[in-house]
Scaffold this motif. Structure first.
Motif, mmCIF file in Angstrom:
data_model
loop_
_atom_site.group_PDB
_atom_site.id
_atom_site.type_symbol
_atom_site.label_atom_id
_atom_site.label_comp_id
_atom_site.label_asym_id
_atom_site.label_seq_id
_atom_site.Cartn_x
_atom_site.Cartn_y
_atom_site.Cartn_z
ATOM 1 N N GLU A 27 -7.426 -0.310 5.237
ATOM 2 C CA GLU A 27 -6.455 -1.079 4.462
ATOM 3 C C GLU A 27 -5.037 -0.847 4.980
ATOM 4 O OE1 GLU A 27 -6.498 -1.606 0.180
ATOM 5 O OE2 GLU A 27 -4.532 -0.647 0.170
ATOM 6 N N THR B 104 0.854 -1.197 0.000
ATOM 7 C CA THR B 104 0.000 0.000 0.000
ATOM 8 C C THR B 104 0.883 1.238 0.000
ATOM 9 O OG1 THR B 104 -0.092 0.123 2.391
ATOM 10 C CG2 THR B 104 -1.845 -1.103 1.353
ATOM 11 N N ARG C 149 1.251 5.373 0.561
ATOM 12 C CA ARG C 149 0.705 6.605 1.130
ATOM 13 C C ARG C 149 1.728 7.707 0.918
ATOM 14 N NH1 ARG C 149 -2.715 3.677 0.866
ATOM 15 N NH2 ARG C 149 -4.348 3.026 2.311
ATOM 16 N N LEU D 256 -3.738 8.990 0.913
ATOM 17 C CA LEU D 256 -3.759 7.964 -0.126
ATOM 18 C C LEU D 256 -3.060 8.491 -1.380
ATOM 19 C CD1 LEU D 256 -5.057 5.175 -0.661
ATOM 20 C CD2 LEU D 256 -7.035 6.396 -1.556
ATOM 21 N N ASP E 12 -9.617 3.210 2.941
ATOM 22 C CA ASP E 12 -8.166 3.410 2.797
ATOM 23 C C ASP E 12 -7.461 3.351 4.147
ATOM 24 O OD1 ASP E 12 -9.655 5.815 3.122
ATOM 25 O OD2 ASP E 12 -7.845 6.989 2.784
#
Ligand code: SAM
Length: 401
Positions: free
Chosen positions: A280, A197, A199, A217, A277
């Motif tokens: 996650e 993921t 960021r 995000l 988000d």
């Protein structure tokens, strides 16, 4: 290029004014200097091949270069994300700024903010991109922005120290140069990928470490060169893959594929599924043996894997079993409830672990911005905390509030 119907095309100045208004409405722009920069720079001149409506779209990227498989390796980033990252960077007049990953437009925005007393350098690993950025910058009147051709992994030492370093490709790690080239009170804004993921994290120096101030995000093309991501991807079958950057996680493709053929176990958390988000991020960093499960559309249509895996979903993997998040409508609340699908001999245990985590997030951390990240450069300690993410040049930890 697609022909444009002149009757529907509005002029760039109107489109730009609309873009700035919408970016303010959506809280992507929250300060006057950033608003002024977006109003001043002619975005379409940095995307001369694209239709005007695409160039001024808030959320879409403009393709610039693809690799041999047709995947984007350079795009003009979406205006919304650029605005959010510039706000994270908190740039002031007179600052020296390094941008890693070029295109021209973002560098021109930064030049507007730092003004004539500031200095902007933008570096890209790809000669075509540097040449194109140079041409667009000169054509749009931003000749003072410096362009450089290099692997941004080493930064651009000649211009250091920088008050701000802004990275515009998805980085898997923070190389020593980005810290050493940062001024004492400098800020690094970087789309950092951990456990699959990404960021955009604004880091300030905290002694020898970096401490996050904000995150959001972000989706970016991957970093190339020496800093490219260290990930393992295993195809379980056509259309199903698992991927991890955690060296401690064993991925036995054959055993996990067999698990998918065992009956599915469904467990529901009773907890609300929202802020996807944030959830996650929490799952990716807190699952003890985390991987990402990806499934293609035809696999989802067959009903083998839930739609949550279409864009990749955090999964908990065992030697021969796998569990991942799903959701269902909650008729009482009108929202959704989070749950888990698990397969394999250890399905029950994995589902239980996963559901506990879903509940913990919902009870204790279900809000925006609940995490604070720390980057500790240097060799990892011998007893690495379970939730620390081991990188090449240091470790990332996250604390949850
Ligand atoms: C999203 S684009 C940059 C967008 C740009 N900042 C803009 O104004 O819209 C990402 C760029 O990062 C570049 N890149 C990838 N890996 C890099 C590396 N190691 N060093 C420097 N640039 C890199 C790619 O060539 C690509 O042009």
């Amino acid at each position: 290029m697609t022909a444009i119907d002149d009757s529907t095309v509005r002029d760039p100045d109107t489109l730009r004014a609309d873009m700035v208004r919408a970016l303010r409405d959506q809280d992507a722009i929250t300060s006057e200097p950033v608003a002024a920069a977006f109003a001043a720079v002619p975005r379409h001149q940095f995307a001369p091949e694209a239709p005007l409506e695409l160039a001024y779209d808030l959320h879409r990227t403009v393709p610039v270069k693809k690799d041999e498989h047709g995947l984007d390796i350079s795009v003009m980033s979406a205006a919304h994300l650029q605005a959010v990252m510039l706000e994270q960077a908190d740039i002031a007049p007179g600052m020296k700024v390094l941008e890693i990953g070029s295109g021209g437009y973002n560098a021109a925005l930064i030049q507007e903010i730092v003004g004539s007393d500031g200095a902007v350098t933008t570096v890209d690993i790809d000669r075509d991109i540097v040449d194109r950025a140079r041409m667009c910058l000169d054509d749009a009147g931003y000749g003072q922005v410096k362009t450089a051709l290099a692997d941004g992994e080493a930064g651009v030492p000649g211009g250091a120290p920088y008050d701000r370093i802004i990275v515009t490709a998805a980085a898997w790690d923070i190389p020593p140069s980005w810290i050493s080239e940062l001024a004492e009170k400098g800020r690094l804004v970087v789309p950092l990928t951990s456990r699959g993921t990404t960021r955009s994290i604004a880091f300030d120096r905290d002694g020898g470490d970096l401490l996050s101030r904000s995150y959001c995000l972000a989706r970016f093309v991957p970093m190339q060169g020496d800093g490219a991501a260290e990930e393992r991807k295993v195809m379980l079958r056509d259309g199903v893959a698992v991927q991890t950057d955690d060296v401690r996680v064993r991925l036995d493709g054959q055993a996990l594929n067999q698990a998918l053929d065992t009956p599915r176990l469904e467990r529901w958390s009773g907890a609300a599924y929202d802020l996807p988000d944030e959830l996650e991020l929490y799952l990716s960093l807190n699952l003890p043996r985390a991987a990402r499960l990806h499934a293609a559309e035809h696999i989802v249509e067959q009903g083998l894997v839930e739609p949550s895996a279409l864009y990749g979903v955090p999964a908990l993997v065992g030697e021969d079993s796998i569990a991942y998040r799903t959701r269902r409508e909650n008729e009482d609340t009108g929202g959704f409830e989070s749950g888990v699908i698990a397969h394999g001999p250890q399905a029950e245990a994995l589902a239980g672990e996963y559901v506990d985590l879903l509940r913990r997030w919902a009870q204790d951390h279900r809000r925006r911005g609940a995490a604070t990240f720390r980057y500790l450069p240097g060799p990892a300690p011998s007893s690495l905390p379970q939730d620390a993410v081991l990188k090449r040049h240091g470790i990332v930890t996250a604390s949850w509030h």
